[in-house]
Scaffold this active site. Structure first.
Site, PDB file in Angstrom:
ATOM      1  N   ARG A  70       0.811  -1.216   0.000  1.00 39.31           N
ATOM      2  CA  ARG A  70       0.000   0.000   0.000  1.00 39.31           C
ATOM      3  C   ARG A  70       0.845   1.267   0.000  1.00 39.31           C
ATOM      4  O   ARG A  70       0.375   2.343  -0.377  1.00 39.31           O
ATOM      5  CB  ARG A  70      -1.015  -0.027   1.158  1.00 39.31           C
ATOM      6  CG  ARG A  70      -2.138  -1.037   0.922  1.00 39.31           C
ATOM      7  CD  ARG A  70      -3.123  -1.069   2.075  1.00 39.31           C
ATOM      8  NE  ARG A  70      -2.564  -1.628   3.276  1.00 39.31           N
ATOM      9  CZ  ARG A  70      -2.565  -2.920   3.590  1.00 39.31           C
ATOM     10  NH1 ARG A  70      -3.142  -3.778   2.789  1.00 39.31           N
ATOM     11  NH2 ARG A  70      -2.001  -3.349   4.699  1.00 39.31           N
ATOM     12  N   GLU A 109       5.494 -11.698  14.929  1.00 37.65           N
ATOM     13  CA  GLU A 109       5.040 -12.415  16.124  1.00 37.65           C
ATOM     14  C   GLU A 109       5.364 -13.906  15.975  1.00 37.65           C
ATOM     15  O   GLU A 109       5.855 -14.548  16.891  1.00 37.65           O
ATOM     16  CB  GLU A 109       3.536 -12.191  16.286  1.00 37.65           C
ATOM     17  CG  GLU A 109       3.064 -12.525  17.681  1.00 37.65           C
ATOM     18  CD  GLU A 109       1.588 -12.223  17.847  1.00 37.65           C
ATOM     19  OE1 GLU A 109       1.003 -11.590  16.952  1.00 37.65           O
ATOM     20  OE2 GLU A 109       1.037 -12.647  18.876  1.00 37.65           O
TER      21      GLU A 109
HETATM   22  P1  AMP Z   1       4.718  -3.409  11.303  1.00 39.61           P
HETATM   23  O1  AMP Z   1       5.943  -3.978  10.648  1.00 39.61           O
HETATM   24  O2  AMP Z   1       4.277  -4.208  12.497  1.00 39.61           O
HETATM   25  O3  AMP Z   1       4.894  -1.928  11.627  1.00 39.61           O
HETATM   26  O4  AMP Z   1       3.524  -3.551  10.269  1.00 39.61           O
HETATM   27  C1  AMP Z   1       3.353  -2.621   9.264  1.00 39.61           C
HETATM   28  C2  AMP Z   1       2.866  -3.250   7.984  1.00 39.61           C
HETATM   29  O5  AMP Z   1       1.826  -4.194   8.209  1.00 39.61           O
HETATM   30  C3  AMP Z   1       2.323  -2.191   7.055  1.00 39.61           C
HETATM   31  O6  AMP Z   1       2.818  -2.435   5.745  1.00 39.61           O
HETATM   32  C4  AMP Z   1       0.819  -2.345   7.137  1.00 39.61           C
HETATM   33  O7  AMP Z   1       0.239  -2.259   5.864  1.00 39.61           O
HETATM   34  C5  AMP Z   1       0.569  -3.725   7.740  1.00 39.61           C
HETATM   35  N1  AMP Z   1      -0.329  -3.690   8.915  1.00 39.61           N
HETATM   36  C6  AMP Z   1       0.018  -4.006  10.204  1.00 39.61           C
HETATM   37  N2  AMP Z   1      -1.020  -3.900  11.033  1.00 39.61           N
HETATM   38  C7  AMP Z   1      -2.079  -3.481  10.294  1.00 39.61           C
HETATM   39  C8  AMP Z   1      -3.449  -3.156  10.597  1.00 39.61           C
HETATM   40  N3  AMP Z   1      -3.955  -3.245  11.844  1.00 39.61           N
HETATM   41  N4  AMP Z   1      -4.231  -2.734   9.581  1.00 39.61           N
HETATM   42  C9  AMP Z   1      -3.750  -2.642   8.323  1.00 39.61           C
HETATM   43  N5  AMP Z   1      -2.473  -2.934   7.972  1.00 39.61           N
HETATM   44  C10 AMP Z   1      -1.633  -3.349   8.947  1.00 39.61           C
END
Ligand code: AMP
Length: 178
Positions: free
Chosen positions: A66, A103
């Site tokens: 995205r 996780e």
């Molecule tokens: P992180 O590495 O944990 O910061 O996760 C970020 C990535 O996961 C981004 O590319 C987001 O598009 C996706 N993502 C994680 N959690 C969500 C959520 N609750 N809703 C939508 N996309 C998420």
């Protein structure tokens, strides 16, 4: 089109929360209602760019998938190029790779070794900052390729997961925070 009259409150109101997607316990933040509305899409790009111009940014890097949607539009608006940071195995040329823990298990993302010119100022973008693992790995990839992330910008930040802490010296900005 005049877009700067789009408020952050309007953007927040357009985000659709989808409980238990893609798995139980996750509150998925669906931005497709924002993308599908011409005025909100335009306003999102303006807000994500903030004060940046082609004088402060040499290239925009977007994170799979995205981040590509916002990133390409932002690059076009600035009149600079766009660099995709992709999941491992998708980029056809030579790559730098960076892995980070999830996780359960781990993820690996990649950038083309020639994607960024040495010393270039990179604006990093994704739709959402959660734990920060993806964005921190992406910033490391930019550094490996020889660039410097001047700022990382996100449409949404899940502040309770403290992803900012993983970003080190890289400035973080988000339009909507939970
Ligand atoms: P992180 O590495 O944990 O910061 O996760 C970020 C990535 O996961 C981004 O590319 C987001 O598009 C996706 N993502 C994680 N959690 C969500 C959520 N609750 N809703 C939508 N996309 C998420």
């Amino acid at each position: 089109m005049a877009s700067n009259d789009v408020t952050l409150e309007e953007l927040e109101a357009a985000i659709r929360n989808v409980p238990d997607f893609p798995q139980e316990g996750i509150q998925f933040k669906d931005i497709t209602p924002v993308l599908g509305n011409a005025r909100l899409l335009d306003g999102s790009i303006s807000h994500l760019l903030g004060e940046h111009t082609a004088d402060t940014v040499n290239v925009v890097a977007g994170i799979d998938a995205r981040g590509f949607i916002f990133g390409a539009a932002m690059a076009r608006e600035l009149g600079v190029g766009f660099v995709p940071i992709r999941k491992k195995g998708k980029l056809p040329w030579q790559t730098h790779e960076e892995s980070y823990d999830l996780e359960y298990g781990s993820n690996t993302i990649a950038i083309h070794t020639d994607a960024v010119t040495n010393g270039h100022r990179v604006l990093l973008v994704d739709d959402l900052l959660a734990t920060g693992g993806t964005a921190a790995a992406a910033a490391n990839l930019v550094a490996k390729a020889g660039g410097r992330v001047v700022e990382s910008v996100f449409f949404i930040e899940l502040g309770f997961l403290d992803g900012r802490a993983k970003m080190g010296d890289v400035p973080v900005r988000a339009l909507v925070k939970y």
